[in-house]
Design an enzyme around this catalytic site. Structure first.
Site: not given
Length: 530
Positions: A318, A367, A408, A480
């Site tokens: 990620d 996520k 975003k 991540k």
């Protein structure tokens, strides 16, 4: 005739002529085809005797050998037609062709801002005039330059990249207009689509699919990699997943717990083998490095074992590009300053296809897991602030708002305990251009992964040089939820991850790690300065 592959042949830049750092030391030898360094790795072993801590320094000598011959590299993206894929293609072409464009703020020029290999620097030291000298990371040892990467890949949508770029709405119109001739004939290869693993709202995009059962799909991916490599005259290929987030796959005995069971499950066409895992298996069997840029558990135990058997790099998970990157830096700062984060509330909304897919609960859960775990090692590092098994409250919210597109919005509130019962609250509003932050990370992941394939090591106990571990933790800065070998400490703190990359590059040329002590400026007299 629509092209299945992206060829970069119109414009050539001699990247190999870039200035490289040369270290004047008996610890490094530069030869035409390799750089060999002797590196003394200092570490400590620690024992706890009740409340006492006994620390013993140890030293291990490594010989590090880096192949200095930069290969012709292909990068194949799973999800080539998505926001990230089309932005990577557009960015490489704009940089390679030197395309400028107009906005309301004036003329803009292409760059690789956001890439640590291309736009980040590391400290070498001071001149006799006290001028601090820094160099780009790419100048330490020979690396592939993004302009020289040959790009291709797969997508479940057969939309050409010019239309995909327009659909994504990431880049300014004047730049899009100039890029259309380069992108309009590029159509991604057919990809794997299993509706159970991604949101149902993705079905309307799925018009470019590999037929057959899962074993046949794996074989087609393998053939695609071989064809891409041969037709473009490539020395090697790295594959990266930047497609839609999948739900987590179940880990089951007899299904995906070992390499043999996983391969057998693929032949049986088992439902619980995900598309991303199929791509990973295909790549490993082709001895092609595979990087997972999404949060799902692609690397089930059977994949990790298979990578070990074939000595093929895997890495992920990620992309860490916006909200989570700030969190991994800010929490590290707070905890390091002796301030105790008690409550972290993270909200974001986005309107791209990633947000659309994440509106489904199973995909959002993937996520949520990667975003939530990012502070764990920093909290565990300070037993003064946190008792055993104590963690700050931590909540993640993601909402799909189509109007904002790829821009975003991330809003975070950090509430911390401070001196004498006080409270400190930090509120951050971050507008993240999602794909413009992710695209440079994609290039860095591929470039650093390729570099690691050219590095071997040997200790005094080893008779021959060998590759580093097949789980490539050198990519952790961009992830991540870094994938690490079993039993390995997990580091999410951003500055520690960056220091790891920089110090490893220093080791490749026989330099000690950067310690930032600057003792030569703290002692009396000038003996150390001369």
């Amino acid at each position: 005739l629509k092209l299945q592959f992206l060829y970069f042949i119109a414009f050539s830049i001699v990247i190999s002529s870039m200035t490289q750092v040369k270290v004047n030391s008996p610890n490094v030898v530069y030869e035409e085809d390799c750089i060999t360094s002797t590196y003394k790795y200092d570490k400590t072993t620690v024992k706890k005797n009740g409340s006492d801590v006994v620390v013993t320094p140890t030293v291990t000598e490594f010989t590090l050998k880096t192949d200095a011959r930069v290969p012709k590299l292909g990068m194949m993206l799973v999800g080539l037609g998505g926001n990230n894929g089309s932005t990577v293609a557009a960015g490489i072409i704009a940089n390679k062709e030197g395309i400028s464009w107009r906005t309301r703020r004036g003329v803009q020029n292409p760059n690789y801002f956001g890439s640590i290999t291309q736009a980040s620097t590391m400290r070498m030291g001071f001149t006799s005039d006290n001028e601090e000298v820094t160099v780009p990371l790419s100048h330490m040892v020979p690396m592939v330059h993004p302009n020289d990467i040959v790009l291709g890949g797969w997508d479940i949508s057969k939309m050409n990249l010019a239309d995909a770029m327009e659909r994504s709405g990431v880049l300014e119109y004047d730049l899009q207009r100039q890029l259309v001739p380069y992108l309009k004939d590029i159509v991604p290869l057919p990809s794997i689509y299993h509706q159970d693993f991604i949101a149902a709202n993705q079905k309307d995009r799925a018009d470019n699919l590999i037929p057959g059962n899962k074993y046949e799909q794996v074989e087609q991916i393998r053939q695609d990699i071989r064809d891409f490599k041969e037709k473009n005259g490539l020395d090697k290929v790295v594959v990266l997943w930047t497609a839609t987030t999948e739900r987590f796959a179940r880990i089951e005995e007899g299904l995906n717990d070992t390499a043999d069971n996983l391969l057998a499950a693929i032949k049986r066409d088992e439902d619980e083998v995900s598309p991303s895992t199929l791509f990973a298996v295909a790549c490993i069997l082709e001895k092609t490095a595979y990087i997972n840029g999404s949060p799902q558990n692609t690397f089930v135990p059977g994949v990790v074992e298979l990578a070990e058997k074939h000595q093929t790099f895997i890495g992920g998970d990620d992309f860490k590009s916006g909200q989570t990157k700030i969190k991994s830096a800010l929490v590290e700062f707070l905890v390091g300053a002796g301030i105790k984060p008690e409550c972290i509330a993270s909200y974001n909304h986005l309107g791209n296809n990633d947000g659309r897919n994440l509106s489904a609960p199973a995909q959002f859960r993937s996520k949520e897991i990667t975003k939530s775990n990012v502070v764990d090692d920093m909290v565990a590092s300070n037993k003064v602030l946190y008792k055993e098994n104590e963690h700050p409250d931590h909540c993640i919210v993601i909402k799909y708002m189509p109007y904002v597109g790829d821009s975003k919005r991330a809003m975070d509130e950090y509430t911390s305990s401070i001196f004498m019962g006080g409270t400190n609250t930090l509120v951050i509003h971050n507008t993240c251009e999602d794909s413009l932050l992710a695209a440079p990370l994609i290039m860095d992941l591929v470039i650093l992964c390729e570099l690691m394939e050219r590095v071997q090591y040997k200790t005094p106990e080893d008779e021959t040089f060998q590759k580093f571990h097949h789980v490539n933790t050198m990519l952790s800065y961009m992830a991540k939820a870094p994938v690490v070998p079993e039993g390995t400490p997990l580091v999410n703190a951003l500055s520690r991850q960056k220091a790891c990359v920089e110090n490893f590059l220093r080791a490749l040329v026989g330099l000690p790690p950067e310690n930032n002590m600057l003792l030569e400026y703290k002692v009396q007299g000038c003996a150390m300065k001369n």
